[in-house]
Scaffold this motif. Structure first.
Motif, PDB file in Angstrom:
ATOM      1  N   THR A 161      20.661  56.065  97.151  1.00 25.20           N
ATOM      2  CA  THR A 161      19.630  55.605  96.219  1.00 25.20           C
ATOM      3  C   THR A 161      19.665  54.086  96.209  1.00 25.20           C
ATOM      4  N   LEU A 162      18.479  53.476  96.212  1.00 20.16           N
ATOM      5  CA  LEU A 162      18.403  52.010  96.116  1.00 20.16           C
ATOM      6  C   LEU A 162      17.954  51.630  94.713  1.00 20.16           C
ATOM      7  N   TYR A 163      18.661  50.697  94.118  1.00 22.12           N
ATOM      8  CA  TYR A 163      18.315  50.197  92.788  1.00 22.12           C
ATOM      9  C   TYR A 163      17.971  48.719  92.885  1.00 22.12           C
ATOM     10  N   ASN A 164      17.108  48.274  92.007  1.00 23.79           N
ATOM     11  CA  ASN A 164      16.875  46.840  91.897  1.00 23.79           C
ATOM     12  C   ASN A 164      18.152  46.182  91.389  1.00 23.79           C
ATOM     13  N   SER A 165      18.403  44.968  91.827  1.00 21.39           N
ATOM     14  CA  SER A 165      19.542  44.229  91.266  1.00 21.39           C
ATOM     15  C   SER A 165      18.964  43.114  90.383  1.00 21.39           C
ATOM     16  N   ASP A 166      19.829  42.260  89.883  1.00 19.33           N
ATOM     17  CA  ASP A 166      19.331  41.189  89.013  1.00 19.33           C
ATOM     18  C   ASP A 166      18.685  40.058  89.820  1.00 19.33           C
ATOM     19  N   ASP A 167      18.866  40.132  91.140  1.00 20.56           N
ATOM     20  CA  ASP A 167      18.377  39.063  92.003  1.00 20.56           C
ATOM     21  C   ASP A 167      17.267  39.620  92.905  1.00 20.56           C
ATOM     22  N   GLU A 168      16.188  38.892  93.067  1.00 21.30           N
ATOM     23  CA  GLU A 168      15.034  39.438  93.827  1.00 21.30           C
ATOM     24  C   GLU A 168      15.302  39.544  95.322  1.00 21.30           C
ATOM     25  N   ASN A 169      16.366  38.888  95.819  1.00 21.80           N
ATOM     26  CA  ASN A 169      16.650  38.952  97.248  1.00 21.80           C
ATOM     27  C   ASN A 169      17.670  40.030  97.630  1.00 21.80           C
ATOM     28  N   SER A 170      18.070  40.838  96.647  1.00 21.17           N
ATOM     29  CA  SER A 170      19.065  41.867  96.962  1.00 21.17           C
ATOM     30  C   SER A 170      18.771  43.147  96.199  1.00 21.17           C
ATOM     31  N   TYR A 171      19.362  44.254  96.660  1.00 18.87           N
ATOM     32  CA  TYR A 171      19.338  45.457  95.865  1.00 18.87           C
ATOM     33  C   TYR A 171      20.666  46.190  95.986  1.00 18.87           C
ATOM     34  N   ILE A 172      20.811  47.220  95.145  1.00 19.20           N
ATOM     35  CA  ILE A 172      22.073  47.963  95.113  1.00 19.20           C
ATOM     36  C   ILE A 172      21.868  49.271  95.875  1.00 19.20           C
ATOM     37  N   MET A 173      22.746  49.534  96.837  1.00 23.70           N
ATOM     38  CA  MET A 173      22.658  50.783  97.607  1.00 23.70           C
ATOM     39  C   MET A 173      23.815  51.686  97.186  1.00 23.70           C
ATOM     40  N   LYS A 174      23.474  52.864  96.646  1.00 27.52           N
ATOM     41  CA  LYS A 174      24.504  53.782  96.153  1.00 27.52           C
ATOM     42  C   LYS A 174      24.527  55.034  97.024  1.00 27.52           C
ATOM     43  N   PHE A 175      25.711  55.379  97.518  1.00 27.99           N
ATOM     44  CA  PHE A 175      25.861  56.562  98.384  1.00 27.99           C
ATOM     45  C   PHE A 175      25.900  57.816  97.524  1.00 27.99           C
ATOM     46  N   LYS A 176      25.163  58.846  97.942  1.00 28.30           N
ATOM     47  CA  LYS A 176      25.100  60.084  97.168  1.00 28.30           C
ATOM     48  C   LYS A 176      25.991  61.174  97.784  1.00 28.30           C
ATOM     49  N   ASP A 177      26.282  62.205  96.970  1.00 33.77           N
ATOM     50  CA  ASP A 177      27.065  63.343  97.461  1.00 33.77           C
ATOM     51  C   ASP A 177      26.199  64.349  98.218  1.00 33.77           C
TER      52      ASP A 177
END
Ligand code: C5P
Length: 238
Positions: A12-28
């Motif tokens: 899942t990709l989430y927005n981060s606090d910075d517009e040039n990055s995002y958070i990538m979370k690995f799922k089960d």
């Protein structure tokens, strides 16, 4: 956690606090056959995150530009925002999977050279294989970009064959994705590299340690992933 940008099959990709990055979370979640087979494998996300992080760190130390900014926790990484290039780059050292099926080459045959192929990134169409002139014709990427992707893919293959060999693992084949980084104005390696996206066989016995255990109902899927992680961690300690 911030707002969801994209909920994929295994991440899942989430927005981060910075517009040039995002958070990538690995799922089960484990999926195969374009999502037709699906199961929750508790702990897979953390295992894949740990494996992918070791591999990306190794590649970055060896000059490959990647999307990783930093590791956030056991299943999440902060990554550079990219415009994903809509082709999957598949590198093969040994015949297996769709290559064996399509061309009638027995699984396990060592290829005379590493092969690079592209497939269109489209779940609806089942990721069909696509050639360079079709890619440029549609306008997915330019010839120069495709040359760069192939060159990077082969360089990554050489590096990873060396790393996995030290871990007693044969790198049979794998899939890469790349993205155009707006902030850096260049193409960088994106997505993950894990037993979900690679075929990994024990070097002595050819035992499968990857997602084929799930695809082919071989059982104990995560035992293979744990084995891969343990071996890569041991390489780091040598
Ligand atoms: O299925 P096939 O033999 O073409 O897969 C080649 C390699 O690419 C395998 O390691 C497989 O795990 C990976 N792959 C992937 N995602 C896809 C297609 C293939 O990770 N959509």
């Amino acid at each position: 956690m911030n707002g969801i940008l994209y909920d994929g099959k295994s991440k899942t990709l989430y927005n981060s606090d910075d517009e040039n990055s995002y958070i990538m979370k690995f799922k089960d979640t484990a999926t195969a056959f374009d999502g037709k087979k699906k199961e929750e494998l508790e702990g897979k996300g953390k295992l894949n995150a740990a494996i992918s992080n070791i591999i990306y760190d190794y590649l970055a130390k060896n000059g490959i530009k990647t999307h990783i900014i930093k590791i956030l926790d056991e299943e999440s990484v902060l990554v550079k925002k990219t415009e994903i290039i809509l082709v999957e780059v598949i590198v093969r050292n040994i015949a297996a999977g769709s290559f064996s099926k399509k061309y009638g080459i027995e699984e396990g045959i060592l290829l005379k050279n590493a092969s690079v192929e592209f497939s269109l990134k489209s779940d609806e169409l089942g990721d069909p294989m696509i050639n360079e002139s079709q890619i440029t014709a549609i306008g997915i990427a330019s010839k120069e970009e495709l040359d760069y992707l192939s060159e990077q893919a082969l360089k990554i293959n050489s590096l990873l064959c060396g790393l996995f060999e030290k871990a007693g693992i044969r790198l049979v084949d794998f899939k890469l994705e790349f993205g155009r980084s707006a902030s850096e104005g260049e193409i960088i390696l994106s997505d993950e590299i894990s037993p979900d996206s690679c075929r990994l066989w024990d070097i002595d016995t050819n035992k499968k340690l990857d997602k084929d255990r799930f695809r082919r109902d071989m059982g104990n899927v995560l035992d293979g992933y744990r084995d891969v992680l343990r071996r890569l961690e041991n390489v780091g300690q040598i």
